[in-house]
Design an enzyme around this catalytic site. Structure first.
Site, PDB file in Angstrom:
ATOM      1  N   ARG A 104     -24.595  63.586 -40.575  1.00  0.00           N
ATOM      2  CA  ARG A 104     -25.073  64.542 -39.571  1.00  0.00           C
ATOM      3  C   ARG A 104     -25.296  65.925 -40.173  1.00  0.00           C
ATOM      4  NH1 ARG A 104     -21.382  63.467 -36.238  1.00  0.00           N
ATOM      5  NH2 ARG A 104     -22.548  62.152 -34.811  1.00  0.00           N
ATOM      6  N   TYR A 105     -24.471  66.306 -41.134  1.00  0.00           N
ATOM      7  CA  TYR A 105     -24.542  67.625 -41.756  1.00  0.00           C
ATOM      8  C   TYR A 105     -24.955  67.454 -43.219  1.00  0.00           C
ATOM      9  CZ  TYR A 105     -21.613  68.784 -37.716  1.00  0.00           C
ATOM     10  OH  TYR A 105     -21.112  68.938 -36.448  1.00  0.00           O
ATOM     11  N   ARG A 108     -21.963  66.769 -46.106  1.00  0.00           N
ATOM     12  CA  ARG A 108     -20.839  65.857 -45.891  1.00  0.00           C
ATOM     13  C   ARG A 108     -21.272  64.652 -45.067  1.00  0.00           C
ATOM     14  NH1 ARG A 108     -20.843  70.444 -43.262  1.00  0.00           N
ATOM     15  NH2 ARG A 108     -20.234  70.677 -41.077  1.00  0.00           N
ATOM     16  N   CYS A 117      -7.214  51.116 -34.971  1.00  0.00           N
ATOM     17  CA  CYS A 117      -6.292  52.255 -35.023  1.00  0.00           C
ATOM     18  C   CYS A 117      -4.868  51.769 -34.811  1.00  0.00           C
ATOM     19  CB  CYS A 117      -6.630  53.271 -33.930  1.00  0.00           C
ATOM     20  SG  CYS A 117      -8.280  53.999 -34.047  1.00  0.00           S
ATOM     21  N   CYS A 121      -6.138  56.137 -28.096  1.00  0.00           N
ATOM     22  CA  CYS A 121      -6.105  57.228 -27.139  1.00  0.00           C
ATOM     23  C   CYS A 121      -7.012  56.879 -25.962  1.00  0.00           C
ATOM     24  CB  CYS A 121      -6.575  58.517 -27.799  1.00  0.00           C
ATOM     25  SG  CYS A 121      -5.666  58.958 -29.296  1.00  0.00           S
ATOM     26  N   CYS A 124     -10.602  58.509 -26.125  1.00  0.00           N
ATOM     27  CA  CYS A 124     -11.305  58.393 -27.404  1.00  0.00           C
ATOM     28  C   CYS A 124     -12.816  58.401 -27.230  1.00  0.00           C
ATOM     29  CB  CYS A 124     -10.874  57.104 -28.095  1.00  0.00           C
ATOM     30  SG  CYS A 124     -11.720  56.813 -29.671  1.00  0.00           S
ATOM     31  N   ARG A 126     -14.868  57.281 -29.386  1.00  0.00           N
ATOM     32  CA  ARG A 126     -15.423  56.051 -29.963  1.00  0.00           C
ATOM     33  C   ARG A 126     -14.828  54.812 -29.298  1.00  0.00           C
ATOM     34  NH1 ARG A 126     -15.057  58.560 -35.641  1.00  0.00           N
ATOM     35  NH2 ARG A 126     -17.132  59.437 -35.928  1.00  0.00           N
ATOM     36  N   ASP A 287     -15.038  64.944 -25.137  1.00  0.00           N
ATOM     37  CA  ASP A 287     -16.401  64.411 -25.161  1.00  0.00           C
ATOM     38  C   ASP A 287     -16.691  63.588 -23.910  1.00  0.00           C
ATOM     39  OD1 ASP A 287     -17.183  65.377 -27.790  1.00  0.00           O
ATOM     40  OD2 ASP A 287     -15.705  63.985 -28.576  1.00  0.00           O
ATOM     41  N   ASP A 324     -18.694  69.322 -29.302  1.00  0.00           N
ATOM     42  CA  ASP A 324     -19.603  68.439 -30.022  1.00  0.00           C
ATOM     43  C   ASP A 324     -20.780  68.164 -29.097  1.00  0.00           C
ATOM     44  OD1 ASP A 324     -20.398  66.856 -32.187  1.00  0.00           O
ATOM     45  OD2 ASP A 324     -18.352  66.160 -32.489  1.00  0.00           O
ATOM     46  N   LYS A 331     -21.227  70.117 -33.992  1.00  0.00           N
ATOM     47  CA  LYS A 331     -20.210  70.944 -33.345  1.00  0.00           C
ATOM     48  C   LYS A 331     -20.629  72.407 -33.351  1.00  0.00           C
ATOM     49  CE  LYS A 331     -16.331  68.088 -34.932  1.00  0.00           C
ATOM     50  NZ  LYS A 331     -17.137  67.203 -35.820  1.00  0.00           N
TER      51      LYS A 331
END
Length: 362
Positions: A104-105, A108, A117, A121, A124, A126, A287, A324, A331
């Site tokens: 995206r950037y 990186r 995981c 959460c 989440c 995702r 999000d 985001d 972000k």
């Protein structure tokens, strides 16, 4: 703050507390953490559930508003999807040139090593992509292709390991990956995003810590914690093992209604992180993930909270409040502004609310 819907339960008997991760509503009910309910079973069928022993022991079943329970125990409201919510709220897919990579950037990339995981959460972003039924790990061929993509783009300075949680991978696999990343001359920073030191601190062994380091690259570990109670003695010891090995630690938190949406709660969290040698880095606005509306609050409330902390909490303990942008646009900081244009230059508001003139003279 949203009113909690959980029913207070009697504290479980000590023998009911789990010695292994709980993954079913029935198991959570047996441990005295929820009331068995077909609606919660429907949540479990749609979104992965996992509550580690460490987190289960932190939950107060008698507190209907317990901030640990709210983050990890399934909630019937997760089945309510609003029109603005998205399966891929931050646009990973739109920026995924090869499996496992999000670019995206410019300097990186994200590398999604695993799709599982230690704990799931309930907020989440995702949640539609991780857990049982998801691709649990990049295949050898897919990882080769992802690393070839990184190797072929000299602008990539940093690789961010995410997922899923990369620290559920074995130390052997992580050490091999670090060696391969270190062999790419333009990769200088490798960052791991993880809940493991908080959720399953026993996994942070000497072998794991050693695996996270490689000559030629600098390792950062971003710790996800949202409430100071998550940083119990075991978590603090796990973080100390990482810090003592020379690994730089930063903190990422999510602003969540009913969990940490009070200035005192955030201050306690951020100070606790700094005490553990973790620099608070980002406070994320939640999000637009499906079934998470009960966690969201207005951006204005987040700005008020950050303004309340400014000047009253050490700068070491203040993260950047970020949003985001949906659709994969990245972000942006959305914290309060302290500047207003004025004929003489600027009007600057201090942390106590006083307004001062500032002329640049240029």
């Amino acid at each position: 703050m949203n009113s909690p819907l959980r029913t207070p339960l009697a504290p479980p008997a000590p023998e009911a507390l789990p010695a292994r991760t709980l993954r079913r509503v029935g198991e959570l009910a047996q441990a005295g953490l929820v009331t068995a309910d077909p609606t919660l079973e429907a949540v479990e069928a749609r979104y992965a559930v996992a509550v580690t022993p460490t987190l289960a022991h932190l939950i107060d079943p008698a507190d209907a508003a317990d901030p640990i329970a709210r983050q990890f125990l399934p909630d019937a409201r997760e089945l309510e999807t609003r029109p603005e919510e998205r399966d891929d709220p931050i646009g990973d897919d739109a920026h995924s040139p090869v499996p496992g990579i999000v670019h995206r950037y410019p300097d990186r990339v994200l590398l999604k090593l695993v799709g599982v995981c230690a704990v799931y959460c309930r907020f989440c972003f995702r949640r539609e992509m991780v857990g049982p039924g998801a691709e649990t790990s990049l295949s050898d061929d897919a990882l080769d292709a992802a690393l070839a993509y990184i190797d072929g783009r000299p602008e990539i300075w940093e690789v961010v390991l995410t997922g899923g949680d990369p620290l559920v991978a074995s130390p052997r696999r992580l050490a091999d990956l670090m060696a391969r990343l270190a062999a790419i001359a333009h990769v200088k920073i490798v960052r791991f995003h993880t809940r493991v030191p908080v959720a399953a601190p026993e996994r942070v062994t000497g072998a794991l810590v050693t695996a996270l380091r490689a000559p030629g690259v600098t390792t950062y570990v971003a710790i996800h914690a949202n409430h100071a109670r998550e940083l119990g003695p075991e978590a603090r010891a796990a973080l100390a093992r990482l810090a003592d090995a020379g690994i730089a630690l930063v903190g990422q938190s999510v602003l969540l209604a009913g969990v940490n949406d009070e200035a005192e709660t955030l201050a306690a969290l951020f100070r606790a992180l700094v005490e553990c040698r973790v620099k608070p880095y980002y406070l994320h606005h939640p999000d637009l993930a499906p079934g998470t509306a009960h966690f969201r609050l207005p951006i204005e409330r987040g700005q008020e909270l950050m303004a309340a902390l400014r000047g009253r909490v050490s700068g070491l303990a203040l993260p950047t409040y970020v949003l985001d942008i949906p659709g994969g646009h990245g972000k942006v900081p959305v914290g309060p502004s302290y500047l207003e244009p004025a004929p003489e230059g600027w009007r600057v508001t201090d942390y106590c609310g006083g307004v001062h003139a500032y002329g640049e003279g240029v």
